[in-house]
Design an enzyme around this catalytic site. Structure first.
Site, PDB file in Angstrom:
ATOM      1  N   CYS A 100       0.825  -1.214   0.000  1.00 43.55           N
ATOM      2  CA  CYS A 100       0.000   0.000   0.000  1.00 43.55           C
ATOM      3  C   CYS A 100       0.860   1.266   0.000  1.00 43.55           C
ATOM      4  O   CYS A 100       0.404   2.328  -0.407  1.00 43.55           O
ATOM      5  CB  CYS A 100      -0.958  -0.008   1.182  1.00 43.55           C
ATOM      6  SG  CYS A 100      -0.154  -0.351   2.724  1.00 43.55           S
TER       7      CYS A 100
ATOM      8  N   HIS B 182      19.107   0.680  -1.771  1.00 40.01           N
ATOM      9  CA  HIS B 182      17.685   0.969  -1.600  1.00 40.01           C
ATOM     10  C   HIS B 182      16.933  -0.279  -1.116  1.00 40.01           C
ATOM     11  O   HIS B 182      16.144  -0.201  -0.169  1.00 40.01           O
ATOM     12  CB  HIS B 182      17.083   1.484  -2.908  1.00 40.01           C
ATOM     13  CG  HIS B 182      15.632   1.837  -2.782  1.00 40.01           C
ATOM     14  ND1 HIS B 182      15.219   3.047  -2.294  1.00 40.01           N
ATOM     15  CD2 HIS B 182      14.507   1.123  -3.053  1.00 40.01           C
ATOM     16  CE1 HIS B 182      13.892   3.064  -2.253  1.00 40.01           C
ATOM     17  NE2 HIS B 182      13.431   1.914  -2.723  1.00 40.01           N
TER      18      HIS B 182
END
Lengths: 275, 424
Positions: B51, B98
């Site tokens: 989400c 990342h």
């Protein structure tokens, strides 16, 4: 047969490792080290018990020395730590008991020879009642003292809405610390009373009177009175939390004063440093 | 490097929830949302779609990022230009850094939350099931899971509650320890109070009571928590049995006062009570906190705890970043080692080939020969080839360890030993 001379060093070593493992485990928040500290404390207790059973009494032909007194006290402290550990399923009191046991044990080494002569007829009951009951009571008080200090610190932080950080987060909940306090106090007071009463009874044939105004007697009675207030209020008025914790701290500090100052500095029938 | 690592994505920082919804990729193996077919320049791929983020991780050659974007936009029926304003692209070690940060929850909306690691593991499992991963991504993802574990164990980035309801539960645990055998009373029916009650239930609380001015609403809530609804006027009576009280009524004046609690404490034999006052204006008289064995936390106290915990997590994040950087360096060494691998293999094969050719030529010249002599010659030629290759191989390996100049060393060795068979 294990003689106290050869069992003392391994016991001292085990106790040191147990204390270090427990303290480092608490500070570093390592479950493994804490468990190690606990199990090593169990090993120390077994080793001390063997010393007591198989040879320790032989080192005291003339009665009780301060060293022997401290070693017995160390054994009782550890015993009480183990009882609380099993009863409340909390290892923290035991991890505090191990360093105290180490301290008492290490201190005892210098005073093993200074014995107080006792009449032969009083040796067995003296050990069984007066010393046994008082030491068990003091051991329980030592555990209650640590639990009370922890309680006062942690409860104070919760009450004043301050965060607890690091290893403090692993400490027992304050309700459990109060439960430890209740369990130890309610057991220790009857034992303390038994110890005092047996002492007064035996004082008569040994010193000529039950109450001779001896400083040790006076301090012990004062402690008993404060202890009685705590016991009564715990039992009847349901004292919980800060008040009983503060009382326990006071009582234990008075007991330490009685052992360390009265027994060694003052002129008393309980002095250990007399020839 | 023949194949490089690429990461394109958008997250809660670069795109609003509407954009995240629009470009979410539901399932890697779902044919309708097949985002990264392993064809063209793309060799391996993983899609992480939650989400708060949608990220595509791939290895490949050429314009891999362009191809990834194209696939992504096509899968969502949009153009690349629709995606462009919201995306970030990372290549090589930046992509590695990342993904390590994401796995360690250093890039999450709530710093240190644990959900993202589970989501990344699920994404990886799906990619493996689709046979979309290979040597590099397998290694990268396993390393990312390892980094996340290191960060969790070596820093406090994931410790302490960062929501009001969790903070209340943590405090309750500090007071009561085991939540079993303790009872909770909900006074009023605020959303946050319900959340706190739900967390307490998850932590094993024994029983929940609900006291609400509108009894039917109280009943509704009690049913939700498998608890008991009690009339509001029985509140003081109930206080003698419950241990944790969560209040969130809309009352203008306090509904629980210190003088009421004094009497309650006597009845309950001074057993501790924990009040959580989430209402504004407050439902509980602040003087209650002055009583022995009573603990009162209002919404500001809990917010303060959450703020402090968040600040603590931010401090810990700096430690975590150091761990991530350390692990990125280790991964970089492994990657450059991977670069040198084909050249090392080619060198060894070349040595073996030359040795075989020379053995055949020598044996032809000798004519009839004993098999023992052939074996001795083969052993000698093999040893010569290995010894001859030893220094250049070490030269290549040193290059991969130092990282700098690794490709220059590879080119030099390939040229000197003519591994690519370029005729001069």
């Amino acid at each position: 047969m294990i003689s106290p001379e050869c069992a003392t060093l391994p016991t001292l070593l085990l106790c040191s490792v147990s204390s270090i493992a427990g303290i480092v485990g608490m500070l570093a928040r390592s479950v493994f080290l804490r468990r190690l500290g606990v199990w090593l404390a169990v090993a120390v207790f077994i080793s001390q018990s063997l010393m007591l059973m198989l040879g320790f009494h032989k080192a005291l032909p003339g009665g009780l020395s301060l060293g022997a007194y401290l070693q017995l006290f160390a054994w009782f402290v550890l015993l009480c730590g183990l009882i609380v550990w099993r009863k409340i399923k909390q290892e923290t009191p035991l991890l505090f008991a191990a360093p105290l046991c180490l301290m008492l044990f290490a201190m005892s080494m210098s005073f093993l020879d200074a014995a107080v002569p006792l009449p032969a007829s009083l040796k067995v009951p003296f050990y069984a009642l007066h010393i046994g009951a008082l030491f068990l009571s003091l051991g329980l008080l030592a555990i209650a003292f640590f639990a009370a200090l922890l309680f006062l610190f942690l409860e104070g932080r919760i009450k004043s809405k301050q965060r607890t950080q690091g290893f403090w987060q692993d400490m027992p909940a304050i309700v459990l610390l109060d439960k430890t306090n209740a369990l130890t106090v309610l057991t220790a007071f009857p034992l303390y009373t038994l110890g005092i009463v047996s002492g007064l009874l035996w004082a008569k044939p040994v010193f000529g009177a039950s109450m001779t105004g001896d400083p040790k007697e006076v301090v012990s009675v004062v402690i008993w009175l404060i202890f009685a207030v705590l016991f009564h209020n715990r039992l009847v008025n349901n004292w919980k939390g800060r008040k009983p914790a503060r009382f326990v701290v006071l009582i234990f500090l008075l007991c330490l004063f009685s052992i360390v100052v009265v027994n060694t500095v003052m002129n008393t029938n309980h002095a250990f440093l007399r020839g | 490097m023949e194949s490089d690592i690429y990461l394109v994505g958008l997250n809660h920082r670069t795109a609003g929830v509407d954009v995240r919804e629009r470009f979410a990729l539901a399932d890697h193996c779902d044919q309708e949302h097949w985002a990264l077919p392993c064809e063209g320049g793309i060799h391996e791929s993983i899609i992480l779609s939650t989400c708060n983020r949608v990220e595509l991780l791939a290895t490949g050659q050429g314009d891999v990022a362009g191809q990834m974007l194209n696939c992504w936009a096509n899968a969502r029926g949009a153009g690349i230009e629709d995606l462009q304003p919201y995306i970030y692209i990372h290549k090589s070690l930046e992509a590695v850094r990342h993904i390590f940060s994401v796995a360690s929850s250093l890039d999450s909306m709530v710093l240190g939350e644990s959900q993202i690691l589970g989501q990344l593991k699920t994404a990886y499992r799906k990619a493996v099931a689709c046979r979309a991963t290979g040597v590099i991504l397998n290694r990268l993802l396993h390393k990312a899971f390892f980094v996340a574990k290191r960060v969790r164990t070596e820093t406090a980035v994931a410790s302490n509650a960062v929501s009001i309801s969790y903070a209340a539960v943590e405090l309750a645990k500090r007071i009561f320890g085991d939540m079993h055998a303790h009872k909770v009373l909900l006074v009023g029916a605020g959303e946050m109070a319900e959340l706190a009650a739900a967390h307490l239930l998850q932590n094993g609380i024994d029983e929940i009571f609900v006291a609400n001015r509108t009894f039917s609403r109280g009943q509704q809530l009690a049913e939700q928590f498998h608890g008991h609804a009690v009339p509001f006027d029985k509140l003081t009576e109930l206080l003698t049995t419950v241990d944790i009280i969560i209040t969130s009524t809309g009352a203008a004046a306090p509904v629980i006062r210190a003088r009421d609690i004094r009497a309650v404490l006597k009845t309950r034999k001074n057993r501790p009570m924990f009040f959580i006052d989430i209402a504004v204006p407050r439902d509980i008289d602040p003087d209650v906190n002055a009583l022995d064995n009573v603990y009162l936390y209002d919404i500001d106290d809990l917010k303060e705890i959450v703020e402090e915990n968040l600040a603590n997590r931010r401090d810990e994040a700096n430690k975590a970043k150091k761990i991530v950087n350390e692990e990125v360096n280790f991964f970089a060494k492994w990657l450059t080692g991977l670069d040198a691998q084909p050249t090392i293999v080619a060198l060894i094969q070349r040595g073996e080939q030359i040795a075989q050719e020379e053995i055949s030529r020598t044996l032809r010249r000798i004519g009839d020969h004993d098999p023992k002599h052939r074996a001795a010659l083969e052993a000698m030629a093999g040893a010569l080839a290995r010894k001859f290759n030893h220094d250049p191989i070490m030269f290549l390996k040193r290059g991969s360890m130092s990282q700098e100049g690794s490709s220059a060393r590879i080119s030099m060795i390939r040229e000197i030993f003519n591994i690519d068979n370029i005729s001069v």
